[in-house]
Design a protein around this motif. Structure first.
Motif, PDB file in Angstrom:
ATOM      1  N   ILE A 211      -5.339  10.054  -6.489  1.00 55.75           N
ATOM      2  CA  ILE A 211      -6.371   9.312  -5.767  1.00 55.75           C
ATOM      3  C   ILE A 211      -5.817   7.967  -5.305  1.00 55.75           C
ATOM      4  O   ILE A 211      -6.014   7.548  -4.152  1.00 55.75           O
ATOM      5  CB  ILE A 211      -7.626   9.103  -6.645  1.00 55.75           C
ATOM      6  N   ASP A 212      -5.100   7.295  -6.187  1.00 63.36           N
ATOM      7  CA  ASP A 212      -4.489   6.014  -5.824  1.00 63.36           C
ATOM      8  C   ASP A 212      -3.467   6.199  -4.706  1.00 63.36           C
ATOM      9  O   ASP A 212      -3.380   5.381  -3.782  1.00 63.36           O
ATOM     10  CB  ASP A 212      -3.830   5.394  -7.052  1.00 63.36           C
ATOM     11  N   VAL A 213      -2.681   7.289  -4.772  1.00 58.76           N
ATOM     12  CA  VAL A 213      -1.702   7.568  -3.725  1.00 58.76           C
ATOM     13  C   VAL A 213      -2.394   7.728  -2.371  1.00 58.76           C
ATOM     14  O   VAL A 213      -1.966   7.155  -1.362  1.00 58.76           O
ATOM     15  CB  VAL A 213      -0.896   8.840  -4.062  1.00 58.76           C
ATOM     16  N   LEU A 214      -3.465   8.503  -2.339  1.00 60.84           N
ATOM     17  CA  LEU A 214      -4.172   8.734  -1.077  1.00 60.84           C
ATOM     18  C   LEU A 214      -4.824   7.463  -0.557  1.00 60.84           C
ATOM     19  O   LEU A 214      -4.817   7.192   0.647  1.00 60.84           O
ATOM     20  CB  LEU A 214      -5.231   9.828  -1.266  1.00 60.84           C
ATOM     21  N   LEU A 215      -5.389   6.659  -1.466  1.00 64.78           N
ATOM     22  CA  LEU A 215      -6.041   5.419  -1.041  1.00 64.78           C
ATOM     23  C   LEU A 215      -5.042   4.408  -0.488  1.00 64.78           C
ATOM     24  O   LEU A 215      -5.379   3.623   0.403  1.00 64.78           O
ATOM     25  CB  LEU A 215      -6.810   4.802  -2.213  1.00 64.78           C
ATOM     26  N   SER A 216      -3.825   4.415  -0.995  1.00 64.56           N
ATOM     27  CA  SER A 216      -2.835   3.423  -0.568  1.00 64.56           C
ATOM     28  C   SER A 216      -1.839   3.966   0.450  1.00 64.56           C
ATOM     29  O   SER A 216      -1.008   3.211   0.961  1.00 64.56           O
ATOM     30  CB  SER A 216      -2.072   2.887  -1.783  1.00 64.56           C
ATOM     31  N   ALA A 217      -1.907   5.260   0.759  1.00 64.07           N
ATOM     32  CA  ALA A 217      -0.933   5.883   1.650  1.00 64.07           C
ATOM     33  C   ALA A 217      -0.991   5.291   3.050  1.00 64.07           C
ATOM     34  O   ALA A 217      -2.072   4.986   3.571  1.00 64.07           O
ATOM     35  CB  ALA A 217      -1.159   7.387   1.710  1.00 64.07           C
ATOM     36  N   GLU A 218       0.186   5.160   3.653  1.00 61.11           N
ATOM     37  CA  GLU A 218       0.284   4.724   5.040  1.00 61.11           C
ATOM     38  C   GLU A 218       1.130   5.727   5.818  1.00 61.11           C
ATOM     39  O   GLU A 218       2.203   6.115   5.381  1.00 61.11           O
ATOM     40  CB  GLU A 218       0.913   3.332   5.144  1.00 61.11           C
ATOM     41  N   ILE A 219       0.613   6.149   6.963  1.00 57.17           N
ATOM     42  CA  ILE A 219       1.327   7.036   7.868  1.00 57.17           C
ATOM     43  C   ILE A 219       1.510   6.294   9.181  1.00 57.17           C
ATOM     44  O   ILE A 219       0.525   5.885   9.802  1.00 57.17           O
ATOM     45  CB  ILE A 219       0.555   8.349   8.110  1.00 57.17           C
ATOM     46  N   GLY A 221       2.412   3.330   9.532  1.00 57.59           N
ATOM     47  CA  GLY A 221       1.901   1.976   9.381  1.00 57.59           C
ATOM     48  C   GLY A 221       0.408   1.853   9.249  1.00 57.59           C
ATOM     49  O   GLY A 221      -0.114   0.747   9.047  1.00 57.59           O
ATOM     50  N   ASP A 222      -0.312   2.968   9.322  1.00 61.75           N
ATOM     51  CA  ASP A 222      -1.774   2.934   9.218  1.00 61.75           C
ATOM     52  C   ASP A 222      -2.228   3.634   7.945  1.00 61.75           C
ATOM     53  O   ASP A 222      -1.735   4.720   7.612  1.00 61.75           O
ATOM     54  CB  ASP A 222      -2.422   3.625  10.419  1.00 61.75           C
ATOM     55  N   LYS A 223      -3.177   3.011   7.248  1.00 63.62           N
ATOM     56  CA  LYS A 223      -3.767   3.665   6.078  1.00 63.62           C
ATOM     57  C   LYS A 223      -4.633   4.833   6.531  1.00 63.62           C
ATOM     58  O   LYS A 223      -5.159   4.854   7.645  1.00 63.62           O
ATOM     59  CB  LYS A 223      -4.598   2.674   5.272  1.00 63.62           C
ATOM     60  N   LEU A 224      -4.771   5.808   5.635  1.00 61.68           N
ATOM     61  CA  LEU A 224      -5.616   6.951   5.953  1.00 61.68           C
ATOM     62  C   LEU A 224      -7.070   6.513   6.047  1.00 61.68           C
ATOM     63  O   LEU A 224      -7.541   5.738   5.207  1.00 61.68           O
ATOM     64  CB  LEU A 224      -5.498   8.026   4.866  1.00 61.68           C
ATOM     65  N   PRO A 225      -7.801   7.002   7.044  1.00 67.94           N
ATOM     66  CA  PRO A 225      -9.247   6.769   7.050  1.00 67.94           C
ATOM     67  C   PRO A 225      -9.859   7.311   5.763  1.00 67.94           C
ATOM     68  O   PRO A 225      -9.380   8.306   5.205  1.00 67.94           O
ATOM     69  CB  PRO A 225      -9.728   7.556   8.275  1.00 67.94           C
ATOM     70  N   PHE A 226     -10.928   6.677   5.315  1.00 70.32           N
ATOM     71  CA  PHE A 226     -11.515   7.072   4.027  1.00 70.32           C
ATOM     72  C   PHE A 226     -11.932   8.545   4.042  1.00 70.32           C
ATOM     73  O   PHE A 226     -11.771   9.257   3.046  1.00 70.32           O
ATOM     74  CB  PHE A 226     -12.722   6.187   3.703  1.00 70.32           C
ATOM     75  N   GLY A 227     -12.444   9.003   5.177  1.00 68.73           N
ATOM     76  CA  GLY A 227     -12.837  10.407   5.266  1.00 68.73           C
ATOM     77  C   GLY A 227     -11.671  11.350   5.069  1.00 68.73           C
ATOM     78  O   GLY A 227     -11.817  12.425   4.476  1.00 68.73           O
ATOM     79  N   ASP A 228     -10.481  10.941   5.543  1.00 76.52           N
ATOM     80  CA  ASP A 228      -9.295  11.774   5.347  1.00 76.52           C
ATOM     81  C   ASP A 228      -8.829  11.750   3.897  1.00 76.52           C
ATOM     82  O   ASP A 228      -8.294  12.745   3.394  1.00 76.52           O
ATOM     83  CB  ASP A 228      -8.163  11.299   6.254  1.00 76.52           C
TER      84      ASP A 228
END
Length: 407
Positions: A211-219, A221-228
């Motif tokens: 969960i922490d990985v997904l919340l902090s992930a950047e693709i 340079g952009d963080k994932l939208p919360f829905g993603d």
């Protein structure tokens, strides 16, 4: 009502048909499909919303080539199917974005990280066995369906294990519910449950979990939208629970009905690794993964046009006699076994290392602690077919009572 013939089913394959609660009969149909043509066709696709139906790849080599060729056979869904997705999922992306996404997730499913979980997986499995070992009877499906969920939620995802029963139920209904309405309602319920849990987590200090990985992930340079974030967590839950549980339930049932095979694994523990691979190949818990034709392409005499849907049938490919000697037999020490149980190509199963480990530890502990387990003659096992994931919901067994573990 009389059952349709294998030839009738092969002419218009519908995996949800009630006849396919008979797993052996389903593989008879696959045999007819492989002999008849490289690609079958279905007017009743359950993995694609394409109005014209879908092609079905049933032979190993064709399935393998499609899985490798993402340029022509894209993981991007058809426009109709896209409407049903909750977000931008790693499983529905193609390179280069897909590779960037996988690069974020891969370290958390590495062989070394998964190997370090072996003691915890063993302890969790033992606790489940302790629940019935003193009685001399129990249901091994409880181990198969609860162990992967507990391990995934507690040690990978980082969510309360109290959520496991609800998420297992919602995932199962979403994939295997009797009606489209029931399946969609379950998907919605699972999405909302995870949305609420991740919303709560996002306000807490970071942890070293998925969960922490997904919340902090950047693709890029952009963080994932919360829905993603929520949608991919939901995908990981589905992939981490249903498929592994189905495979493990099949393995337990197979050994409970084959005492000589059960005893061989106890006497020859060194073949357990190969046995796990063979049980994955033979059990066939996954029967279809969709691809969308991105560019016109010819494969094995068949021309595919852009926008068409192709279902890659892992289970049929894994019983292809041109690749596997005695393909319809479970050979526990099979050496040449390039099965497609985890797929192939860029979308090969992210959690394959974890699934293998959960299966191996589950078998190790059941064989060690219930060495004479066999099916209970007074209680029938319950097999749930007619869906893309297939396995046993109940495997009632008898065995010599034993003491609970010291854990």
């Amino acid at each position: 009502m009389s059952r349709r013939s294998a030839e009738e089913h092969a002419a218009n394959w519908d995996l949800r048909h009630e006849d396919f609660n008979d797993n052996d009969f389903l593989y008879d149909v696959y045999s007819v499909m492989r002999r008849s043509a490289p690609f079958a066709h279905t007017d009743t696709p359950f993995l694609s919303a394409t109005p014209g139906g879908a092609w079905v790849a049933v032979r190993y080599e064709d399935c393998y080539r499609i899985l490798q060729d993402w340029q022509h056979f894209s993981s991007n869904p058809t426009p109709e199917a896209s409407e049903q997705l909750a977000g931008d999922l790693v499983i529905t992306l193609d390179p280069p974005r897909q590779q960037k996404f996988r690069k974020v997730l891969n370290p958390y499913f590495s062989p070394a990280r998964m190997k370090a979980l072996r003691p915890q997986i063993r302890d969790e499995t033992d606790r489940l066995i302790d629940g019935f070992i003193e009685a001399g009877s129990g249901d091994l499906a409880d181990v198969a369906w609860r162990q992967p969920g507990i391990v995934f939620f507690k040690y990978v995802l980082g969510m309360p294990i109290e959520d496991v029963p609800l998420c297992v139920e919602l995932t199962d209904t979403a994939l295997n519910g009797d009606t489209e309405e029931a399946r969609m309602a379950a998907w919605g319920g699972l999405y909302q449950h995870l949305h609420d849990g991740i919303t709560e987590r996002s306000a807490q200090p970071p942890r070293d979990d998925m969960i922490d990985v997904l919340l902090s992930a950047e693709i890029d340079g952009d963080k994932l939208p919360f829905g993603d974030v929520v949608a991919n967590a939901m995908l990981l839950v589905q992939a981490g629970l249903e498929t592994t549980a189905s495979a493990m339930s099949f393995a337990f049932h197979y050994l409970a009905t084959k005492p000589e095979e059960r005893d061989r694994l106890i006497a020859e523990p060194d073949i357990l690794g190969r046995a796990v691979e063979e049980l994955i190949r033979f059990g066939g818990s996954i029967h279809g993964i969709p691809r969308t034709v991105a560019k016109e392409v010819e494969l094995n005499g068949q021309t595919f046009c852009p926008g068409e849907s192709v279902i890659v049938n892992y289970a049929s490919a894994n019983r292809d006699g041109s690749v596997f000697t005695d393909a319809d037999q479970c050979i526990l020490d099979r050496r040449e076994n390039r099965h497609l149980g985890f797929g192939a190509g860029v979308h090969r199963c992210l959690g394959s290392n974890l699934a293998r480990l959960e299966l191996q530890v589950g078998l190790e502990q059941v064989l060690a602690r219930l060495p004479d387990f066999r099916l209970d003659p007074d209680r029938a096992p319950h097999f749930h077919g007619s869906s893309v994931t297939r396995g046993f919901r109940s495997v009632p067994v008898l065995f010599s009572p034993a003491e609970r573990s010291a854990a």
